[in-house]
Structure formats: structure tokens, C-alpha cells
Design a protein around this motif. Structure first.
Motif, PDB file in Angstrom:
ATOM      1  N   CYS A 151       0.859  -1.185   0.000  1.00  0.00           N
ATOM      2  CA  CYS A 151       0.000   0.000   0.000  1.00  0.00           C
ATOM      3  C   CYS A 151       0.895   1.235   0.000  1.00  0.00           C
ATOM      4  CB  CYS A 151      -0.898   0.006   1.237  1.00  0.00           C
ATOM      5  SG  CYS A 151      -1.929   1.480   1.322  1.00  0.00           S
ATOM      6  N   ASN A 153      -0.629   4.426   0.342  1.00  0.00           N
ATOM      7  CA  ASN A 153      -1.510   5.541   0.725  1.00  0.00           C
ATOM      8  C   ASN A 153      -0.997   6.318   1.939  1.00  0.00           C
ATOM      9  OD1 ASN A 153      -3.183   4.959  -1.342  1.00  0.00           O
ATOM     10  ND2 ASN A 153      -5.042   4.802  -0.109  1.00  0.00           N
ATOM     11  N   PHE A 154      -0.262   5.685   2.799  1.00  0.00           N
ATOM     12  CA  PHE A 154       0.297   6.334   3.984  1.00  0.00           C
ATOM     13  C   PHE A 154      -0.745   7.118   4.789  1.00  0.00           C
ATOM     14  CE2 PHE A 154       3.986   5.424   1.379  1.00  0.00           C
ATOM     15  CZ  PHE A 154       4.862   4.904   2.295  1.00  0.00           C
ATOM     16  N   CYS A 155      -1.814   6.456   5.141  1.00  0.00           N
ATOM     17  CA  CYS A 155      -2.758   7.063   6.085  1.00  0.00           C
ATOM     18  C   CYS A 155      -1.942   7.343   7.359  1.00  0.00           C
ATOM     19  CB  CYS A 155      -3.905   6.106   6.389  1.00  0.00           C
ATOM     20  SG  CYS A 155      -4.838   5.711   4.900  1.00  0.00           S
ATOM     21  N   TYR A 157      -2.216   7.162  10.459  1.00  0.00           N
ATOM     22  CA  TYR A 157      -2.198   6.280  11.631  1.00  0.00           C
ATOM     23  C   TYR A 157      -1.611   4.906  11.317  1.00  0.00           C
ATOM     24  CZ  TYR A 157      -6.243   4.683   9.048  1.00  0.00           C
ATOM     25  OH  TYR A 157      -7.055   4.251   8.033  1.00  0.00           O
ATOM     26  N   CYS A 158      -1.297   4.630  10.045  1.00  0.00           N
ATOM     27  CA  CYS A 158      -1.113   3.233   9.649  1.00  0.00           C
ATOM     28  C   CYS A 158       0.348   2.867   9.385  1.00  0.00           C
ATOM     29  CB  CYS A 158      -1.952   2.970   8.395  1.00  0.00           C
ATOM     30  SG  CYS A 158      -1.905   1.250   7.895  1.00  0.00           S
ATOM     31  N   ILE A 160       1.163  -0.057   8.000  1.00  0.00           N
ATOM     32  CA  ILE A 160       1.194  -1.091   6.954  1.00  0.00           C
ATOM     33  C   ILE A 160       2.090  -0.733   5.749  1.00  0.00           C
ATOM     34  CG2 ILE A 160      -0.279  -2.385   5.301  1.00  0.00           C
ATOM     35  CD1 ILE A 160      -0.409  -3.299   8.282  1.00  0.00           C
ATOM     36  N   PRO A 161       2.048   0.501   5.216  1.00  0.00           N
ATOM     37  CA  PRO A 161       2.930   0.779   4.069  1.00  0.00           C
ATOM     38  C   PRO A 161       4.412   0.562   4.395  1.00  0.00           C
ATOM     39  CG  PRO A 161       1.280   2.474   4.277  1.00  0.00           C
ATOM     40  CD  PRO A 161       1.179   1.634   5.510  1.00  0.00           C
ATOM     41  N   ILE A 195      -3.934  -6.290   0.539  1.00  0.00           N
ATOM     42  CA  ILE A 195      -3.716  -5.248   1.544  1.00  0.00           C
ATOM     43  C   ILE A 195      -4.482  -3.984   1.137  1.00  0.00           C
ATOM     44  CG2 ILE A 195      -1.942  -3.688   2.491  1.00  0.00           C
ATOM     45  CD1 ILE A 195      -1.783  -6.453   3.732  1.00  0.00           C
ATOM     46  N   HIS A 196      -4.456  -3.653  -0.134  1.00  0.00           N
ATOM     47  CA  HIS A 196      -5.239  -2.511  -0.650  1.00  0.00           C
ATOM     48  C   HIS A 196      -5.796  -2.932  -2.004  1.00  0.00           C
ATOM     49  CE1 HIS A 196      -6.045   1.691  -1.985  1.00  0.00           C
ATOM     50  NE2 HIS A 196      -6.470   1.723  -0.735  1.00  0.00           N
ATOM     51  N   ARG A 272      -6.767  10.393   4.939  1.00  0.00           N
ATOM     52  CA  ARG A 272      -7.645   9.589   4.089  1.00  0.00           C
ATOM     53  C   ARG A 272      -7.973  10.462   2.879  1.00  0.00           C
ATOM     54  NH1 ARG A 272      -7.744   4.358   4.976  1.00  0.00           N
ATOM     55  NH2 ARG A 272      -9.962   4.037   4.628  1.00  0.00           N
TER      56      ARG A 272
HETATM   57  S1  SF4 Z   1      -3.238  -0.188   4.450  1.00  0.00           S
HETATM   58 FE1  SF4 Z   1      -5.202   0.932   4.446  1.00  0.00          FE
HETATM   59  S2  SF4 Z   1      -5.155   2.176   6.304  1.00  0.00           S
HETATM   60 FE2  SF4 Z   1      -3.022   1.514   5.888  1.00  0.00          FE
HETATM   61  S3  SF4 Z   1      -2.132   3.196   4.674  1.00  0.00           S
HETATM   62 FE3  SF4 Z   1      -2.952   1.689   3.229  1.00  0.00          FE
HETATM   63  S4  SF4 Z   1      -5.052   2.471   2.808  1.00  0.00           S
HETATM   64 FE4  SF4 Z   1      -4.353   3.492   4.663  1.00  0.00          FE
END
Ligand code: SF4
Length: 431
Positions: A151, A153-155, A157-158, A160-161, A195-196, A272
Motif C-alpha cells: 500500500c 496511501n500512507f494514512c 495512523y497506519c 502497513i505501508p 492489503i489494498h 484519508r
Molecule cells: S493499508 Fe489501508 S489504512 Fe493503511 S495506509 Fe494503506 S489504505 Fe491506509
């Protein structure tokens, strides 16, 4: 040789653990329970919250306690973002993170032969290849196929990236091949996960394919009756997408769109990429195209600086969106994410109190949705206990043999499980 595996975290992690279990079995290993004595323990870690880190460390400690002489292998997101911490834990002899897991068995054999600790974590940003794990057979009727990883997107709070790296998609021909194989084995439902998921295809240079093409490839084999989709990005749902989804009767009428907050100010702080109105429009488009569809969501309670008024906005928004199910998480700060720079963190008691309110609302909305479906006609894929899920994710008792698709009119509810009268009409899904 005996191996034991355990998983923390999301469906993708569970998927990957199952795939690793298959690799050990194919190599002649015996798989034992995680609490039993094994030669190798694989802990598929998670880092989505601080609690996930703690639980990951606890599982590693538990493995070491179960057999202090065993090799503990740490894989997954926590191992990826904190490899040194993980490698220093008692018993850990191999750290793989979120790549190199297809070769887990040979790497385990190498470490056992050399018996010295090794860390082979490829930095997430350098991960370019989709790791082609086979589908995971969840039951005798339903299998999960991971078609996307990463992913960008680098929200705010996240984590995951940082743990999963850039976008990687499974090529369409591999999806077709894998699903045809599952159809031949008698599988009826395929869950497409990633994941995305909505980013599917963006990395497949020169092919201009999207998730719709992947869905099409997965729905084609005869015998496959249903395709269930993992979480979708609200902005992916345009009018054209909603119409395309509605024209495919195999697609389950359950769509998970992560909301996270119903307040535009909080959504901006979360980085977001949609507003609450855009989100609502996506829900409306899905409902216009598929009136009985269930829309489910995730919500974070008590993000940095969330005021009481912003929390109220989220409650009101969820009510308006009339979700069929809500998954609520109190905000948990992850080291290394942009939320660290935001400050203005709420106390645990405020976050917990807000989460409690959202959970109570989610429960009421689920009841309301289930009640609204009494009288509707659904198709249920029976599982081994005779119950199963409708396309719009209502658990229904059927008493039918596993693998059969039954058409029923819902007549009542027992808690969150529905019952219904069987209709003798033919299924509307032709397989
Ligand atoms: S995995 Fe989902 S929440 Fe995490 S950065 Fe990517 S889009 Fe955002």
C-alpha cells in the motif's frame, strides 16, 4: 520434524500462515498444535497496534517456553518493521518479515543445519515481487486467494505501508489458473483479498487492468458460484464500477468500505483521501445498483485531537450510512507513522469510552439490518454444520449438505443467525 504455526492480525496474515503450513506439509513435516512440542515454531506477527506488538512478543516467548531448544521463526509485519528487536528475543533464530516466505522451509533447514541466528528481512520499500502463495482452502467450499500486496496511501495512523512496501498485483493469468484449479477441486466460493485491493493492477505496467478484470478472471471458471471481495476503497466505487459489480451475479452483495471517521476534519488528519460526502455517495451507488447489499465498515475511535463534536459527527454519520456491521478500534499510536507528529493524543479512557459507544451503535445497526432482511430471498452456501452465509453475509441455518447452494426466504432470527423457508426455484447463479 514437527512445525507449529500461529498468526496474529488480519486476514492476509492468516492467509499467509495457511500457505506456509502447506509448504511445510509438502516438505513432509508434521504440523502440531502451537502449545505442543515442536522443532520449529513460526509466529506470523502483526504490528497494527501496540497491543499487536506485545501479543507478537508474547507468542514468541510462548513458543520458546514450549520447547526452549526449538527454532522460532518470526515472520509478518512486526518482524518486518522491528527486525532487530525481534531477532533479540529468546529462541528466535530466523526473521523473515513480509518477504521470502515461499522459501521458508529451505531457510529453516539452512538455519537448523548451521544453528546460528539469521535475519533475512528485505526492506519493505525494496519488495517488488508479488509472493505467489497458493490459495488457502478455508473449508471444503470456500477458498481465499490473495491477489494484491502493499500500500502506498500512507494514512497517518497506519504502519502497513512501512511493513508491506509498494503495490504488487498477482497477474491475471495466474488468478485464472488458480481459480480454475479450485473450481476443479469443487470449491464454490472464492474470497479475493489483498492489503489494498482497490489498487489491484496499478503496478502491472502497460496492462491497464483493474480490480474489475481480476474479479472477471476469478468469476469465469464454471463451478465457481460466488466471489466475495475484501475491503474496498470508497473512491474506487464509481457509478460504472457499481453497475459492473451489479451485472455479475456471482459477486456477493457484501461490500466492506473502511470509513475510519465520519468527520471531515479527522479524515484530513488521518490523510484519508475522501470526504464523508464522497464516502456516502459510494454507499448510495452500491445500494442503487444492488438494493439489498450489506455495507460493512471499520471505524477508529479517538484519533489524535478528535473532539467530542467530531466523535458525535462520526456517530451520526454511521447512523446515516446504516451499516450492516461495524468493526471499531480505539486509536493506537504506531511508532514511525505520521500520527506521531500530530500530537494532541486522547487518554485511554476517552478512547475506550468512545469505542464503546460506537460498538453499541454498530450492534443496533446490525440488528436493524438483519430485521430489514426478513422476508427477502437469499442464496446460502451450506457449510459443514449445515449453516452458511448468504451473499450479503447473513448467517442462515439450512440443514443442507455442505457445498449445496440453497434458495430461501428469510423468516426469522435467532440472535444474529437467520432461518428461512426453502424455495424450490432454481438458483439464479448459473455455474
Ligand atoms: S493499508 Fe489501508 S489504512 Fe493503511 S495506509 Fe494503506 S489504505 Fe491506509
Amino acid at each position: 520434524m514437527k512445525a507449529a504455526l500461529t498468526t496474529l492480525g488480519c486476514k492476509v496474515n492468516h492467509y499467509e500462515t495457511e500457505a506456509m503450513r502447506e509448504l511445510f506439509l509438502a516438505d513432509g513435516w508434521t504440523i502440531v498444535d502451537f502449545s505442543d512440542a515442536a522443532d520449529v515454531y513460526v509466529v506470523n506477527t502483526c504490528t497494527v497496534t501496540q497491543t499487536s506488538d506485545t501479543k507478537s512478543r508474547q507468542m514468541i516467548a510462548r513458543a520458546h517456553r514450549a520447547n526452549p531448544g526449538a527454532l522460532v521463526v518470526a515472520v509478518g509485519c512486526y518482524a518486518q518493521v522491528s527486525p532487530e528487536t525481534v531477532a533479540a528475543l529468546d529462541g528466535v533464530g530466523l526473521v523473515l518479515g513480509t518477504s521470502g516466505r515461499r522459501e521458508i522451509v529451505s531457510r529453516v533447514r539452512e538455519v537448523l543445519a548451521a544453528r546460528k541466528a539469521e535475519t533475512r528481512v528485505l526492506p519493505a520499500a525494496q519488495q517488488r515481487e508479488f509472493e505467489p502463495f497458493s490459495a488457502v482452502r478455508d473449508s471444503r467450499t470456500r477458498a481465499t486467494l490473495k491477489i494484491q500486496d502493499g500500500c502506498v496511501n500512507f494514512c497517518s495512523y497506519c504502519i502497513i505501508p512501512y511493513a508491506r512496501g509498494p503495490l504488487r498485483s498477482r497477474p491475471l493469468d495466474e488468478i485464472s489458473r488458480e481459480v480454475s484449479l479450485l473450481a476443479n477441486e469443487g470449491y464454490r466460493e472464492i474470497v479475493l483479498t489483498g492489503i489494498h485491493l482497490a489498487s489491484y493492477g496499478r503496478d502491472l505496467a502497460g496492462q491497464s487492468v483493474t480490480l474489475l478484470d481480476a474479479i472477471h478472471a476469478a468469476s469465469e471458471p464454471a463451478g465457481i458460484a460466488r466471489i466475495r471481495l475484501g475491503s474496498l476503497e470508497p473512491l474506487f466505487v464509481t457509478q460504472a464500477v457499481a453497475e459492473a459489480l451489479s451485472k455479475n451475479p456471482k459477486i456477493c452483495r457484501q461490500f466492506h468500505l473502511s470509513l475510519q471517521s465520519g468527520s471531515d476534519a479527522v479524515l484530513r488528519r488521518m490523510n484519508r483521501r475522501y470526504t464523508s460526502e464522497e464516502y456516502l455517495r459510494a454507499v448510495e451507488l452500491l445500494r442503487e445498483a444492488m438494493p439489498d447489499c450489506a455495507v460493512t465498515t471499520d471505524v477508529i475511535a479517538g484519533f489524535c485531537g478528535e473532539t467530542e463534536e467530531e466523535h458525535r459527527e462520526t456517530l451520526a454519520f454511521c447512523e446515516r450510512a446504516a451499516f450492516a456491521r461495524m468493526h471499531v478500534f480505539p486509536f493506537s499510536l504506531r511508532k514511525g507513522t505520521r500520527a506521531e507528529t500530530l500530537g494532541d493524543h486522547l487518554t485511554k479512557s476517552v478512547k475506550d469510552a468512545r469505542a464503546k459507544e460506537l460498538i453499541a451503535l454498530g450492534k443496533r445497526l446490525t440488528e436493524r439490518y438483519l430485521q430489514s432482511q426478513i422476508g427477502s430471498v437469499v442464496e446460502v452456501l451450506a457449510e459443514s454444520d449445515g449453516a452458511g452465509y448468504s451473499g450479503n453475509y447473513i448467517r442462515v441455518s439450512t440443514g443442507a449438505p455442505e457445498g449445496e447452494i440453497i434458495r430461501l426466504r428469510l423468516t426469522g432470527l435467532d440472535g444474529e443467525t437467520a432461518c428461512g423457508e426453502r424455495l424450490n426455484e432454481k438458483s439464479f447463479i448459473s455455474v
